[in-house]
Structure formats: C-alpha cells, structure tokens
Design an enzyme around this catalytic site. Structure first.
Site, PDB file in Angstrom:
ATOM      1  CG  HIS A 322      45.107  39.949  34.038  1.00 57.28           C
ATOM      2  ND1 HIS A 322      46.002  40.101  35.064  1.00 57.28           N
ATOM      3  CD2 HIS A 322      45.630  39.010  33.210  1.00 57.28           C
ATOM      4  CE1 HIS A 322      47.029  39.284  34.867  1.00 57.28           C
ATOM      5  NE2 HIS A 322      46.839  38.623  33.751  1.00 57.28           N
ATOM      6  N   GLY A 323      42.133  43.532  33.846  1.00 63.17           N
ATOM      7  CA  GLY A 323      40.834  44.106  33.503  1.00 63.17           C
ATOM      8  C   GLY A 323      40.302  44.938  34.646  1.00 63.17           C
TER       9      GLY A 323
END
Lengths: 476, 333
Positions: A322-323
C-alpha cells in the site's frame, strides 16, 4: 480524470461513440487501448512509457516461456520478468524509503552517512499494473494460462482504463479469453444502478466522511476516546466506500464494453474472523497474495510454525504494497497476527467447529473481528508515529469522556458524521441481508426505480463534495 | 426495468436522476431558509433593516466579540441624538461582510460603529467560507458600487464568490446540509451557551454567558496564542483599502463612523508583546489623523476575569467596553 467529474463523463461518452462506430472486433479493442492510453496520459503523460515499455518485455518473455522446454531457461526468463517489474516498482515506490531507513540503521550503529534524498514521483496505478504483469508471466510459467499471441490483447489486458488506476487486479486467465470475440456495447439497468451505487458510495459517503476523519486524526490528542472511536469507524466506512465505490464503477464501465471484471468486496464488515475478512476485503489483492506469495512461500505445507511465518510475511508485504511507510507494515503485521492467531486457535481445536454457529455467537465474533479491524485502520490512516500511538491508546483505553462539547460546537461535524454512518449501516445491512440494492432496483418496477433515481439525484445535489477528492487507493 | 432494458427506459432513469438534482436546485432557497446555520443572523439583520420603524439611529457592526461585548441599549440616550441603537454584529463578520451590509443601511441612520479586535485587520481574506453565499441565499443583491469596491480591495481569488451566477449560488448553498444537523443539536451539546440569542436579539446577542473551566480556558489560550506569531500589528492592504472605502461611503452619505478596537485577552497581549500594543496605538492615531474617523481603542481595557473564554468578553467586560465606547461617542457629540 476522476470517475465523478464532468471531464470523465465527456471522455467516456467519446469512447462509447468511437466504440459503437467501430465495426470490427480488432477495431473495438484498438479503441479501448487508445482510450486507456489517453486516460493514463491525462494523469501523467511521461509515465505512459512505464506502462507500455515493460509490456514488450512481458509479452515476449511469456511467448518464450511457452515455447521453451529447458527449466533453467524458463526460470531465467521468469526471473528477468520479475526483476524488471519489481525493479521498477522498487525504484519508484520504495527507493527513497529504503535509502532513508538504511541511513537510520547506519546512524544507529554509529556510521554517519550522507544519504541523498531524491524526490521520485510515484506513477499512478503502478502497484496494480505491476501485479497484473507479474501474475501473467508467472501463470504462463506455471502453464496455468497460455501466452497470448496478440500484442493488442495483452496491452488492453494491462491498461484497460476503468480499472487501470486502482483495480480490481485482473488475472490474464479471466480477462484475455473475453477478448477472443467481438466486444459488444451494452447498456442496461443493472449497469446503470451498479455505477450509481459506486458513485453514491464515493460522493455521498466517502467524501463527506473525509473531512471529519482528517480533523480527528490530524490532532488525536485533542479529542476524547468517543471521538477517536467515531473517527476510526468513519475511516473504516470512508475507505470501504471510496475503494469499493471505485470498484463498482470500474466493474460497471467494464460491462458496458462487454468485459467482466472480478468482484473486489463482499460486505467485509460482516466478517466474523480474520480469514473471512480477507475473503471479503480487496478480494483481488488478497487472492493475488495467496496465489503468488503465500503459497510459493510454502503456504501451510511445512508445519504450523512455517504457516504462521508465511502468513506474517505475506501480510507485512501486503501492508507495504500500500505504501513505503512503516505504518502500512504495522497494519499488515497486525492483520498477519490476527490471521496467525486465528489459525493457531483452529489448529488447537479451540474454535467452534459447528457449521452454523448461533446468531449470538456469530454476532459476538463479528463484533470482536471488527474491533480488531478498526484498531488496524488507525496505523493505516496515521503515518505520524506520535499521533498514531496517541490514537491507539485512546482507542484501546477508553477514557469514558462522553462530553462531546470537547469536540467543539460545530467545527467538528459529529452529528452529521454519525447520521451518515447510521445511513450507511442501514444500507449496508439491508444489502448484506437481501442482496445488493442495485440488483434489486434493476429488477424493480419502473416507478420504484425512477423514485430511487430521483432520491439519488437529490442526494447528489445535497451532498456532492464542495472540493474534488481523488480516490484513496490512487496513492497506492 | 429488465436486464435487456430498452434505451428509452435508461433515458428515463437518467432523467429521473437529473430530476432529483433539479428538485434540489428548485427547493434550495426554501430549504436554506429553514436550515439552522451560523449565518441565520444575517436573515434577522436583513429583516430588521427592512422592518424597523423608525430606522435605528446607530448601528454597530462586528464579529462575535462585538456580539458578546457590546450592549447597544447602553447607547440609547447616552449618545447624543441616539434613541435607537442596534447591535448588527454577526458570527465571524469580516470588514467585507460589514461593507456588504452597509449598502442596506437606511438613509436616516446617521451613526455607525465598526467594532473588531485589531488583529482581525491583518486578514487578507474577504469572507468566511460560505458567508457571501449565505447573504445571497437570504435575498441579498450587491449594488455595482459595492461589488466594485470589494473587487478593488481584495485579490481576485478572495472575491471569486461575487462572480457566481444564481444557479451556481444555489448549488454552492448545499454546504448547509453538512452543517444543519450539528447546528441544530448545539443547544443540546452545549447547554452552557445561549446560541439562540444570535437569531433573535438585536441589542445584546451575547451567546457565551458561562466562563470556561480554567483548564479548558488555558488549553484554548495556548492553542490560539500559537496561531499568530509575536510582533507588531500588520494591517493588511485589503483591510486598509476597504476601511478607506467605508470612510468615503460614510462621508458621501453624511454618516458618522467610528472604529472601535475590541478588548484582547491579556494572554494574547502578553504573548504578542508590547510591540503589538504599541503598534495598535500607533495605527489608531494614524488612522484617526488621516481619515478624521474616531478610533476608540479598547485593546487593553479588560482583565482575564472579564472574559468568558479566550476572545469573548463576559457581562462585566461587555459593560465596561460598552461604557467606554458610549463615553467616547458622547465626548465627540
């Protein structure tokens, strides 16, 4: 070019007209490919090279993989594809993160290094289309799916614009066979209401919850536990409505061109245990992680300890997908922990084995699971470590300060937020109980369908966001 | 409606969607009028301007500090030729909002007091969010001269609201749906406040009547003091230009105008330093000399105990500030 903007409406109408005016199967696919390139270049023209360039590698690698018989050659070909795709993802998404953390680690052991801090722009949708390309070459390597001979089909598989930026993550085995015919142009009430459902989730719920969530989690030290709880619930609904709203619209728009995209959500907030949650939340990612990470790591084949380890690795990497930030790793760790504990309890035989537990047991299980899900959303939402721990502390150790006056007298829209959450709970509950409302409406009497549209039109008027808000998952 | 819906049915559904939107646009003025929001006082002010007979002799403009800090009744009789005085302050009222209201003042009203804290003059922003939209939704129509003065005073980005069409204003007014529930429930959430006074009282619409608990007050002060860095008063160019325009308008209308600088909590004065207080005095003197407008500086007249929170004077503070203004106006005759 967001789905809920006039720009996209004009773009989509133009694509439909060109698609309808094109008579051949190949021509229609070419129209969609061209539209997808324009759609992507609207965001970042230069990165179109990043979208299309590695396609040449993967297309050819897959063709060679299919014909090659030497296992060593095939492994090297697959390795090359993985290296190209993960290399690009690592560079654009994780390079700065890795450099910064390496510097921190070196400083911790007394080595003072001067690490460059470059600004690397993140190509939109890279996490999604990288995973699609990877799954394609891996599936061809495993001989699960044949390599396509059509560069046009392959390019459309990777770049089909409705799901290009934020999924659902599509498998070649599901998508490519759909291109072996002349794509029809379809409009029906089912599609209409599916797209309407997605837009309603985004515009009415997600975007109106966003300001409250931002205010609460920007300064969690200001608010009592009750507000932190409301903030966590609001974020849970916001991210669900934002992401599943995008997926609904993407699936609906795909159907207009005769292309079926996979379902991405199945009422995740009614899940009663961690594994059920991951069968209901971001299904296309969780099944990808299962098939291309968890199972290759060994899955549950090497004993209990290895199974728990594999679950933890899969979820932590899933969090980092996601990041590039430790808060996402923590989110993944917490979900991995829940999956491992649930698995361990099942292994020990401590979980109820009855095929259909009583409603009370089921409700208690859902409540316990969703408590954990809410807790996990806090590190997902807050990247600042200090704020994150403050919010987590207030979430877990309830301070029993129910005086909402502490939340101001209007600056924080507590009542409006609570009303939105109540409306969501009713609609979500009814759709879980009776089936999706859009499907019901598509079959309903025209008068009822029309009344629902008038109500939706009024809701759009009243609650359309005052400022344009992108979809949350665009940043991933 | 079936899966094989003919085009005309889909068109019907699309039109129904648009009809719902159109219902919203059409019903907006009525819905807005019925919805609780912080700008409802504007509606009261408009009605008062149209219906008060005879017209008031003195009007006071300003923000919630003025609402809580000036009891207009005290001017009646105490100030020469003032039989009726009304407090026309409203929540968050900026100079630009006061200027919008100025065009509505009856010709017979010959005295205006504009009362705000000195630091409010530092703002470059014309309107609080949605303020101009609320004016329009309550029936306001700006005169060309008012629009021209505002456009000349502020950067275009801050007065973009002035250029919206009636349709855009109606669509923009949907912000009220986001606030209506919370504003309706405020009385229940904050029983210590008397917020309804803002929507019916034209003399002393003080809503903040109970002093905050000490701990809360200290927290609030700590948060607000940090917003503005210490240092001298820096009156923004838009504020200077619009004040000058206000003065010109008053001279043109043969109306006497006074600028009343509101009391500021000692904690702010201390945090912002002596330089701030000195610069406020210097501004008052210069402005008065340049424009012949009376400036009544009350920046330092109140102590901590005379505030109910970090910015609003309590009853004792309001009485003191009002007396100071009344005395100053009476002195000038």
């Amino acid at each position: 070019m967001l789905f809920h903007t006039p720009t996209f409406a004009v773009f989509f109408a133009a694509v439909v007209l060109c698609f309808a005016a094109t008579g051949t199967a190949r021509g229609r696919k070419a129209v969609l490919l061209l539209a997808s390139c324009v759609f992507y270049m609207w965001w970042s023209p230069a990165f179109i090279l990043l979208l299309l360039g590695p396609m040449l590698v993967d297309y050819n690698v897959a063709r060679w993989l299919e014909t090659a018989t030497d296992d060593r050659v095939r492994r090297r070909l697959l390795g090359a594809s993985i290296a190209v795709n993960l290399g690009l993802l690592a560079f654009f998404k994780y390079a700065v993160f890795l450099l910064q953390n390496a510097a921190l680690a070196l400083r911790a052991i007394g080595v003072d290094v001067d690490v460059p801090n470059p600004t690397v722009a993140l190509p939109i949708g890279i996490s999604f289309f990288t995973f699609e390309r990877l799954s394609y070459t891996i599936d061809v390597y495993r001989r699960v799916t044949p390599a396509t001979r059509s560069p046009l089909d392959f390019a459309l598989f990777i770049s089909f614009f409705p799901r290009l930026i934020a999924g659902p993550i599509v498998r070649a085995a599901d998508f490519l066979p759909q291109l072996h015919r002349k794509l029809p142009l379809r409009f029906d009430a089912g599609i209409f209401f599916l797209v309407l459902r997605g837009l309603t989730k985004k515009v009415v719920f997600a975007d109106n919850l966003a300001p409250f969530v931002e205010q609460v989690f920007a300064q969690p030290e200001r608010w009592p536990s009750a507000v932190i709880w409301l903030g966590a619930i609001a974020f849970a609904v916001q991210i669900y409505c934002d992401f599943s709203g995008y997926s609904d619209v993407a699936i609906g728009l795909g159907r207009v061109f005769g292309l079926e995209l996979p379902k991405n959500f199945a009422h995740p907030y009614f899940a009663a245990n961690p594994s059920e949650f991951w069968r209901r939340w971001h299904i296309s990612l969780s099944t990808w992680l299962r098939d291309y990470l968890y199972i290759p790591l060994g899955g549950n084949r090497d004993g209990r300890a290895a199974t728990y380890r594999n679950l933890m690795i899969t979820m932590i990497l899933g969090g980092l997908w996601h990041g590039a930030s430790w808060n996402f790793a923590l989110w993944g760790f917490l979900h991995g922990l829940a999956l491992s504990v649930h698995r361990a309890l099942a292994d020990l035989g401590w979980l109820a084995r009855a095929p259909s537990p009583s409603r009370l047991v089921r409700a208690a299980s859902v409540a316990a699971m969703q408590y954990w899900v809410l807790l996990c959303w806090i590190p997902f939402r807050i990247s600042d470590t200090g704020h994150m721990w403050t919010a987590l502390r207030k979430f877990v150790l309830f301070d029993a300060d129910l005086t909402f006056s502490a939340a101001g007298i209007g600056n924080l829209s507590v009542v409006f937020t609570a009303a939105l959450l109540a409306a969501f709970a009713v609609l979500h509950g009814v759709s879980a109980w009776r089936g999706n409302l859009d499907e019901e409406l598509a079959r309903a009497h025209p008068a009822l369908a029309g009344a629902a549209c008038i109500a939706a039109g009024f809701a759009f008027f009243a609650l359309w966001p005052l400022t344009e808000a992108p979809f949350i998952y665009f940043q991933f | 409606v079936r899966a094989d819906t003919p085009w005309k049915s889909l068109l019907g559904l699309g039109l129904a969607l648009l009809a719902g939107f159109a219902v919203g646009v059409g019903a907006m003025p009525a819905l807005f009028g019925a919805a609780a929001n912080d700008f409802r006082r504007i509606d009261l002010l408009f009605r008062a301007l149209r219906e008060t007979s005879p017209p008031p002799d003195l009007l006071v403009f300003g923000n919630s500090v003025t609402m809580n800090g000036i009891d207009a009744r005290a001017f009646e009789g105490a100030v020469p030729d003032v039989r009726t005085a009304l407090n026309f302050a409203s929540t968050g009222q900026s100079i630009a909002e006061a200027f919008l209201l100025y065009q509505e003042i009856p010709a017979a009203t010959k005295r205006v007091v504009y009362a705000i804290p000195a630091d409010a003059l530092e703002s470059n922003v014309a309107f609080n969010p949605h303020a101009y939209n609320a004016f329009v939704m309550y029936g306001y129509e700006a005169e060309p001269a008012t629009l021209a003065a505002l456009r000349e005073s502020y950067a275009a980005v801050h007065v973009a609201d002035l250029d919206r069409s009636w349709l855009e204003q109606r669509i923009e007014a949907r912000w009220v749906f986001r606030t209506v529930l919370d504003k309706s429930m405020r009385g229940w959430v904050r029983p210590d406040l008397n917020l309804d006074r803002a929507f019916r009282d034209l003399r002393y619409p003080a809503a903040y009547t109970h002093r905050l608990p000490e701990a809360r007050l200290r927290d609030e002060l700590a948060q607000r003091v940090a917003i503005r860095p210490p240092g001298a008063l820096r009156v923004s160019d838009p504020s200077r230009r619009l004040l000058a325009e206000l003065v010109r308008s008053a001279q043109r209308d043969d109306r006497r105008i006074a600028l009343a600088l509101a009391p500021i909590h000692p904690a702010f004065r201390e945090a912002w330093g002596a330089e701030f207080v000195d610069s406020v005095r210097a501004f008052a003197a210069t402005f008065e000399a340049d424009t012949r407008v009376q400036v009544i500086d009350a920046t330092t007249i109140l102590e901590d105990a005379q505030f109910v929170d970090s910015v609003h004077p309590g009853a004792e503070g309001a009485a003191r500030w009002t007396r100071k203004i009344a005395a100053a106006l009476a002195d000038r005759g």
